[in-house]
Design a protein around this motif. Structure first.
Motif, PDB file in Angstrom:
ATOM      1  N   LYS A 261       0.844  -1.249  -0.315  1.00  0.00           N
ATOM      2  CA  LYS A 261      -0.318   0.392  -0.135  1.00  0.00           C
ATOM      3  C   LYS A 261       1.083   1.428   0.296  1.00  0.00           C
ATOM      4  O   LYS A 261       0.428   2.136  -0.304  1.00  0.00           O
ATOM      5  CB  LYS A 261      -1.877  -0.038   0.983  1.00  0.00           C
ATOM      6  CG  LYS A 261      -2.033  -1.010   1.131  1.00  0.00           C
ATOM      7  CD  LYS A 261      -3.453  -0.681   2.476  1.00  0.00           C
ATOM      8  CE  LYS A 261      -4.047  -2.180   2.684  1.00  0.00           C
ATOM      9  NZ  LYS A 261      -5.014  -1.774   3.278  1.00  0.00           N
ATOM     10  N   GLN A 262       1.895   1.616   0.714  1.00  0.00           N
ATOM     11  CA  GLN A 262       2.882   2.196   0.715  1.00  0.00           C
ATOM     12  C   GLN A 262       4.264   2.359  -0.155  1.00  0.00           C
ATOM     13  O   GLN A 262       5.085   3.465  -0.684  1.00  0.00           O
ATOM     14  CB  GLN A 262       3.435   2.681   1.943  1.00  0.00           C
ATOM     15  CG  GLN A 262       2.425   2.501   3.010  1.00  0.00           C
ATOM     16  CD  GLN A 262       3.227   2.115   4.392  1.00  0.00           C
ATOM     17  OE1 GLN A 262       4.295   2.958   4.714  1.00  0.00           O
ATOM     18  NE2 GLN A 262       2.506   2.632   5.580  1.00  0.00           N
ATOM     19  N   GLY A 263       4.205   1.480  -1.525  1.00  0.00           N
ATOM     20  CA  GLY A 263       5.373   1.759  -2.022  1.00  0.00           C
ATOM     21  C   GLY A 263       5.404   0.397  -2.623  1.00  0.00           C
ATOM     22  O   GLY A 263       4.697  -0.849  -2.415  1.00  0.00           O
ATOM     23  N   VAL A 264       6.470   0.077  -3.413  1.00  0.00           N
ATOM     24  CA  VAL A 264       7.197  -0.892  -4.421  1.00  0.00           C
ATOM     25  C   VAL A 264       8.509  -1.049  -3.467  1.00  0.00           C
ATOM     26  O   VAL A 264       9.100  -0.291  -3.542  1.00  0.00           O
ATOM     27  CB  VAL A 264       7.467  -0.956  -5.863  1.00  0.00           C
ATOM     28  CG1 VAL A 264       7.572  -1.971  -6.337  1.00  0.00           C
ATOM     29  CG2 VAL A 264       5.832  -0.419  -6.982  1.00  0.00           C
ATOM     30  N   TYR A 265       8.737  -3.008  -3.178  1.00  0.00           N
ATOM     31  CA  TYR A 265       9.796  -3.301  -2.647  1.00  0.00           C
ATOM     32  C   TYR A 265      10.319  -4.488  -3.382  1.00  0.00           C
ATOM     33  O   TYR A 265      11.730  -4.236  -3.071  1.00  0.00           O
ATOM     34  CB  TYR A 265       9.001  -4.155  -1.304  1.00  0.00           C
ATOM     35  CG  TYR A 265       8.307  -2.615  -0.245  1.00  0.00           C
ATOM     36  CD1 TYR A 265       8.662  -2.279   0.835  1.00  0.00           C
ATOM     37  CD2 TYR A 265       6.923  -3.029  -0.560  1.00  0.00           C
ATOM     38  CE1 TYR A 265       8.352  -1.155   1.248  1.00  0.00           C
ATOM     39  CE2 TYR A 265       6.185  -1.994   0.190  1.00  0.00           C
ATOM     40  CZ  TYR A 265       6.671  -1.126   0.706  1.00  0.00           C
ATOM     41  OH  TYR A 265       6.305  -0.294   2.070  1.00  0.00           O
ATOM     42  N   ALA A 293       2.542 -10.911  -1.739  1.00  0.00           N
ATOM     43  CA  ALA A 293       3.809 -10.974  -1.388  1.00  0.00           C
ATOM     44  C   ALA A 293       4.165  -9.758  -1.289  1.00  0.00           C
ATOM     45  O   ALA A 293       5.085  -9.213   0.182  1.00  0.00           O
ATOM     46  CB  ALA A 293       4.969 -12.099  -2.461  1.00  0.00           C
ATOM     47  N   GLY A 294       3.887  -8.579  -1.566  1.00  0.00           N
ATOM     48  CA  GLY A 294       4.062  -6.820  -1.515  1.00  0.00           C
ATOM     49  C   GLY A 294       3.414  -6.781  -0.923  1.00  0.00           C
ATOM     50  O   GLY A 294       4.325  -5.963   0.361  1.00  0.00           O
ATOM     51  N   SER A 295       2.543  -7.155  -0.099  1.00  0.00           N
ATOM     52  CA  SER A 295       1.313  -6.697   0.844  1.00  0.00           C
ATOM     53  C   SER A 295       2.935  -7.020   2.664  1.00  0.00           C
ATOM     54  O   SER A 295       1.938  -6.593   3.843  1.00  0.00           O
ATOM     55  CB  SER A 295       0.245  -6.820   1.255  1.00  0.00           C
ATOM     56  OG  SER A 295      -0.516  -6.078  -0.260  1.00  0.00           O
ATOM     57  N   ALA A 296       2.766  -8.656   2.187  1.00  0.00           N
ATOM     58  CA  ALA A 296       2.835  -9.389   3.226  1.00  0.00           C
ATOM     59  C   ALA A 296       4.839  -8.756   3.382  1.00  0.00           C
ATOM     60  O   ALA A 296       5.068  -8.538   4.781  1.00  0.00           O
ATOM     61  CB  ALA A 296       3.893 -11.080   2.878  1.00  0.00           C
TER      62      ALA A 296
END
Length: 631
Positions: A261-265, A293-296
């Motif tokens: 939600k806050q960015g791309v990791y 996976a991004g949210s996790a």
């Protein structure tokens, strides 16, 4: 024909056998195993002994893959190309199909039939017509082709549904696992494990944007902003799936952003071999997995950041509380050094105070001994010049790449934080590590905060010790004051077994004042005081007794040693003072074998000094009661 049924009965019998095959469809049987059974059944029903099947599905554009063979030579090609060409089989039962097969091992066959299903999925069967079959074989194959296409279409859909169901089960399972773990390494490992289980033929890489050290063996690539892989960067920056087709390499690369939600990791890179078009449903599944996976990852990072923040606050709070407990300066520095070594995994930690007049750096006690060495002093000089020029903290990942000096630095990673109090820089803290890029930016910000909160306590410790030193130190000579000497000797008589006291008087001191002036007289006293400091141990005490009289106490020293120090001082003063002066010394001694008072020790030394002054001066004299102890 291979059976005696009429056409209608043969068709019904074939359909019943196909239904039996469909009943075998489940998670334990593969699409290939049932396809093989159908292929054998089809050949048996039509009397075909030598045949091969090539399959084309939605992941292929112009190529078919060899799937099954009966009685075929091992030299058959694994792939064939489909297109519009004049090079065709001698006889084609399916007249709308044309193939690139010139000079191919497939020329052993003399017939082919294509089974066309939905979703651009098709099978091409090459076979050798038995001699003498003619139109009867063609009629038989065309009769079973329609039922076969229905069967294959149904079979494909059933296994497609099973595959999708398994995918979403995997997605549900991995989502549960993600929510049960706040460990970034576990999240990354689960992404790769799940994809390898669902799509084992693909190759995967995690392209990560952070500088965290991973403790597990995973296919990880650094996602650099100046990377030549513009497609991966586009997926990262835009947060959208990107697909790169490579016709030369015959593969497709999918880039799925690990988005929270806050960015791309980071970006998940998936390589599909021997394909030019990435399957749409697989794109959807990988995209869902990447988003999950991004949210996790985001949750795990936020959790770890919160834990790190709590740990940082605990460090600052614990350190501030400890520093406010009136520690000695050396204890304060030692405590800070230990905290920094523990939290930042530092190798060397130094606290440097700057001289107000000359700006020279003094290593505070409690710092790493490395900064007392010549190799450590070059770091002090480098930081001092750098901070003076840039007026800011230093955060250098690799000194050997950052600097232009001809020599190489032993420690590559450096952090240096100025110690500022009342808008004035009092000094700085240096933290070193051997490995390059050993410190993160979060460590650097924490160290800044820690030094900021500690500078006041350090300044207070230094001020307190300066005030204490002023109370116990003579202003002119910088030797100890008389009251400190009295207390030190009293304590020594309790803790030590013996000690020697020396009373020193500058001969003809009034004549010096009258001849050269009182300022010159003060300078002579300072010179003698400095010579005393140079001729005694760090555990010995030099003090101002009063006027031109000075004193020395040697705890634990026998009388013989004490007299030797006094005699050496007499000679040294005469040789090294300007204008040249002489001193007289009275020496007294005590040990535990006789009851002794401090005043009695002083009185005997004073009488011995009086005797020296009245017998030629410029000499050291031991009190007569103590002479027997000169053995």
């Amino acid at each position: 024909m291979a059976n005696d049924f009429n056409d209608h009965e043969q068709t019904l019998h074939y359909k019943s056998l196909l239904y039996e095959l469909l009943e075998k469809v489940n998670e334990n049987n593969s699409f290939g195993s049932i396809l093989k059974e159908w292929f054998e059944l089809f050949c048996q029903m039509n009397g075909v002994l030598h045949a091969s099947i090539y399959m084309k599905d939605h992941s292929e554009e112009i190529r078919c893959r060899l799937t099954e063979s009966i009685g075929a030579p091992p030299s058959l090609p694994s792939f064939i190309s489909i297109g519009h060409s004049n090079h065709i089989l001698p006889e084609i039962l399916d007249v709308d199909m044309q193939l690139h097969i010139k000079e191919s091992p497939l020329s052993i066959y003399n017939a082919a039939v294509r089974f066309q299903m939905d979703n651009n999925f098709s099978l091409i069967m090459f076979f050798e017509k038995p001699k003498g079959t003619g139109s009867e074989l063609e009629k038989s194959i065309k009769g079973s082709k329609m039922e076969s296409e229905r069967f294959l279409n149904r079979l494909h859909k059933l296994f497609d549904n099973i595959r999708k169901e398994q995918q979403y089960k995997e997605l549900f399972r991995i989502t549960e696992k993600f929510h049960s773990s706040m460990n970034i390494d576990n999240v990354l490992a689960e992404i790769i494990t799940t994809l390898r289980r669902v799509y084992p033929s693909y190759t995967y890489y995690l392209m990560l944007s952070n500088d965290d050290e991973r403790n597990i063996d995973l296919p990880i690539k650094d996602l650099e902003f100046d990377s030549e892989n513009t497609v991966a960067m586009q997926a990262y920056v835009n947060g959208t799936i990107q697909i790169e087709d490579s016709f030369t390499e015959k593969n497709t690369i999918l880039y799925a952003p690990l988005r929270g939600k806050q960015g791309v990791y980071g970006v998940l890179q998936a390589l599909a071999p021997a394909s030019v078009i990435f399957p749409g449903d697989e794109v959807e599944f990988i995209s869902l997995l990447a988003n999950t996976a991004g949210s996790a990852l985001e949750n795990a990072k936020l959790y770890q950041q919160s834990r790190r923040l709590i740990s940082d606050l605990q460090l600052i709070n614990e350190t501030s509380h400890r520093l406010n407990s009136n520690l000695r300066l050396s204890d304060t520095i030692q405590y800070l050094k230990n905290q920094i070594e523990r939290y930042f995994h530092a190798t060397e930690v130094g606290f440097i105070m700057l001289n107000k007049e000359h700006g020279e750096g003094k290593v505070l006690p409690g710092s790493s001994l490395y900064f007392q060495k010549e190799s450590g002093k070059k770091y002090i000089q480098f930081v001092k010049e750098k901070i003076k020029k840039e007026r800011d903290s230093l955060f250098i990942g690799d000194l050997n790449n950052n600097c232009c000096e001809a020599f190489s630095y032993e420690y590559c990673s450096l952090m240096a934080i100025p110690m500022v109090h009342s808008n004035s820089m009092k000094g700085f803290c240096i933290v070193l590590q051997e490995k390059p890029y050993a410190f993160t930016f979060e460590m650097y910000k924490l160290l800044q905060s820690l030094i900021h909160h500690s500078t006041l306590a350090l300044s207070n410790s230094m001020l307190r010790e300066e005030l204490e030193k002023m109370v116990i130190t003579d202003y002119l000579t910088k030797l100890y004051a008389r009251n400190y000497l009295d207390d030190a000797i009293a304590n020594s008589m309790v803790e030590e077994k013996e000690g020697t006291f020396i009373l020193v008087d500058i001969d003809n001191f009034k004549r010096i004042n009258d001849t050269y002036g009182h300022q010159a007289g003060d300078n002579v006293i300072i010179q003698v005081a400095n010579l005393i400091q140079k001729n005694i141990r760090s555990t010995d005490i030099g003090a101002r007794w009063g006027g031109e009289e000075l004193a020395i106490y040697l705890p634990g020293a026998p009388l013989r040693v004490g007299f030797s120090v006094a005699d050496r001082l007499v000679k040294t003063v005469q040789e090294q003072t300007t204008p040249s002066v002489t001193v007289s010394c009275g020496v007294s001694y005590w040990n535990i074998r006789k009851t002794e008072e401090v005043e009695m020790l002083f009185r005997r030394a004073d009488r011995a000094l009086y005797f020296a002054k009245n017998n030629g001066k410029n000499k050291a004299v031991v009190h007569e009661q103590d002479l027997k102890m000169m053995v």
